[in-house]
Design a protein around this motif. Sequence first.
Motif, short mmCIF file in Angstrom:
data_model
loop_
_atom_site.label_atom_id
_atom_site.label_comp_id
_atom_site.label_asym_id
_atom_site.label_seq_id
_atom_site.Cartn_x
_atom_site.Cartn_y
_atom_site.Cartn_z
N GLY A 1 0.83 -1.22 0.00
CA GLY A 1 0.00 0.00 0.00
C GLY A 1 0.86 1.26 0.00
N GLY A 2 0.29 2.34 -0.53
CA GLY A 2 1.03 3.60 -0.67
C GLY A 2 1.60 4.11 0.65
N VAL B 1 5.52 5.01 1.10
CA VAL B 1 5.99 6.36 1.43
C VAL B 1 6.82 6.33 2.73
CG1 VAL B 1 5.21 8.64 2.21
CG2 VAL B 1 4.17 7.58 0.21
N HIS C 1 -3.10 9.15 5.74
CA HIS C 1 -2.86 8.77 4.33
C HIS C 1 -4.12 8.69 3.49
CE1 HIS C 1 1.46 8.02 3.92
NE2 HIS C 1 1.41 7.87 5.23
N GLY C 2 -5.28 8.64 4.11
CA GLY C 2 -6.47 8.65 3.25
C GLY C 2 -7.53 7.69 3.73
N THR C 3 -7.30 6.41 3.49
CA THR C 3 -8.34 5.45 3.85
C THR C 3 -8.55 5.42 5.36
OG1 THR C 3 -6.58 3.83 3.53
CG2 THR C 3 -8.26 3.93 1.85
N VAL D 1 -1.31 13.98 3.37
CA VAL D 1 -0.52 13.87 2.13
C VAL D 1 -1.08 14.74 1.00
CG1 VAL D 1 0.35 11.57 2.69
CG2 VAL D 1 -1.77 11.79 1.37
N ASN E 1 3.06 13.53 -0.80
CA ASN E 1 3.89 12.37 -1.05
C ASN E 1 4.98 12.76 -2.05
OD1 ASN E 1 2.58 10.65 0.66
ND2 ASN E 1 1.09 10.02 -0.87
N ARG F 1 -9.03 -3.21 -4.78
CA ARG F 1 -10.17 -3.13 -3.85
C ARG F 1 -11.28 -2.33 -4.52
NH1 ARG F 1 -9.13 -0.14 0.67
NH2 ARG F 1 -7.27 0.73 -0.25
N SER G 1 -6.72 9.84 -1.74
CA SER G 1 -6.23 11.04 -1.05
C SER G 1 -5.09 11.69 -1.81
CB SER G 1 -5.74 10.68 0.35
OG SER G 1 -4.54 9.95 0.25
N PHE G 2 -4.36 10.90 -2.58
CA PHE G 2 -3.20 11.44 -3.32
C PHE G 2 -3.08 10.74 -4.67
CE2 PHE G 2 1.23 11.64 -4.57
CZ PHE G 2 1.56 12.95 -4.33
N GLY G 3 -2.90 9.42 -4.64
CA GLY G 3 -2.70 8.67 -5.91
C GLY G 3 -1.23 8.48 -6.21
N LEU G 4 -0.53 7.85 -5.25
CA LEU G 4 0.91 7.65 -5.42
C LEU G 4 1.23 6.87 -6.70
CD1 LEU G 4 3.67 8.12 -3.98
CD2 LEU G 4 3.39 5.86 -2.97
O1 GMT Z 1 -5.12 3.25 -1.74
C1 GMT Z 1 -4.88 2.23 -1.13
O2 GMT Z 1 -5.50 1.25 -1.37
C2 GMT Z 1 -3.81 2.12 -0.08
C3 GMT Z 1 -3.74 3.34 0.81
C4 GMT Z 1 -2.73 3.16 1.90
O3 GMT Z 1 -3.12 3.46 3.02
O4 GMT Z 1 -1.59 2.77 1.70
O5 GMT Z 1 -3.39 4.48 0.01
C5 GMT Z 1 -3.61 5.75 0.56
O6 GMT Z 1 -2.35 6.32 0.86
C6 GMT Z 1 -1.51 6.54 -0.28
C7 GMT Z 1 -0.18 7.10 0.22
O7 GMT Z 1 -0.35 8.30 0.90
C8 GMT Z 1 -2.20 7.49 -1.26
O8 GMT Z 1 -1.40 7.70 -2.40
C9 GMT Z 1 -3.54 6.87 -1.69
O9 GMT Z 1 -4.22 7.81 -2.51
C10 GMT Z 1 -4.40 6.57 -0.47
N1 GMT Z 1 -5.58 5.82 -0.89
C11 GMT Z 1 -6.83 6.31 -0.82
O10 GMT Z 1 -7.06 7.42 -0.38
C12 GMT Z 1 -7.90 5.42 -1.33
#
Ligand code: GMT
Length: 378
Positions: free
Chosen positions: A12-13, A17, A121-123, A151, A174, A208, A283-286
């Motif tokens: 995961g992103g 990071v 990070h987003g989720t 991020v 990021n 997912r 939240s970002f789209g790494l």
């Molecule tokens: O997007 C995922 O499925 C994984 C998730 C994570 O927690 O690793 O990604 C989130 O964090 C990344 C790093 O900061 C962002 O680039 C992704 O956009 C973010 N995912 C979402 O917001 C869905």
Amino acid sequence: MKIGIVCYPTFGGSGVVATELGLELSKRGHDIHFITYNQPVRLELLSNNVHYHEVNVPEYPLFHYQPYELALSSKLVDMVKLHGIEIVHVHYAIPHAYAAYMAKKMLKEEGIHLPIVTTLHGTDITLVGSHPFYKPAVTFSINKSDAVTTVSQSLKEDTLRLFDIEKEINVVPNFIDLDKYNHGFTDCQRGIMAKDNEKIVTHISNLRPVKRVQDVIEVFYGIQKEVPSKLMFIGEGPEKEGIENKCKALGISDKVIFFGRSNEIDKILCFSDLFLLPSQTESFGLAALEAMASGVAVISSNTGGIPEVNIDGVSGFLSDVGDVQDMVKNAIHILTDEERLKTFKSNARREALKFDLHAIVPKYEAIYEDTLSKCLVL
Ligand code: GMT
């Protein structure tokens, strides 16, 4: 500084990071301690200032759920005392910020002050953390952190909208190690994936539902009707079987290559023309940034923080979530004119330069220094 990093060690992103951050901080002379349940996937090399401490959760039949946050907070206490860790940076609020706060309280009893920096990070905010079952604990642990970062600007706004936050939130985007994407490969073997007249379209995710991978297939279905092309699908996840079936039903199985999880996405991106990211929320789209750093144009949804990364009409195009027809139209527009494709690809690379790790990592260093200095005053 002696810095503890807590993250999810997966593909995961947030884990990526956190790992890249730790590695770069170690190159800048800091002593880095990763504390997590597995060695992070991108942490290939340990050195004299990069350490990994595994959190073990003994299986006990009485427990229906094994108490990971308890084991993590205990490990944090032990490692802080053993290695003199001065500050802990937790990535992902659940349960890391909560466990770090417990460690902080335990250490305080022994006269040790442990500042906590939490990166959202987003989720952890948009999908899981705001669920009523978690919300009070997430709100509490964000407010109890010594510094909080998100991020993207969009994630900051979501956090302030969904939670009752008293803390100042710093946006630290990021970043990417651009050197990794300066393809010096001699094995960027486009020819083994596609014919000379075919374009290569790529998608990378954990498959997912939030990634809307069905849209990826529908967009590619539309593209390949007009432009000879192949789709590279990288990642594993719950939607995989569904999309394999969908490819079969649409009669495009021979044009879609499933790679599973890969640690060498740069080698796949090096021969890609277009990257698809039609997510429901992001939240970002790494993954899009990694594609752009490889000089790959991006077709994405316009949700969350993606517009802060993929610039509409410059590095690619943005469409409303679920607007497959618009994505197909934009993709065909880019792919059917060689000069245009070249321009989008070089624009993508140029936009990615804004997220160079050498510019972003010092922002985290400044936050650590500021946090530590405030704690000395206390
Ligand atoms: O997007 C995922 O499925 C994984 C998730 C994570 O927690 O690793 O990604 C989130 O964090 C990344 C790093 O900061 C962002 O680039 C992704 O956009 C973010 N995912 C979402 O917001 C869905």
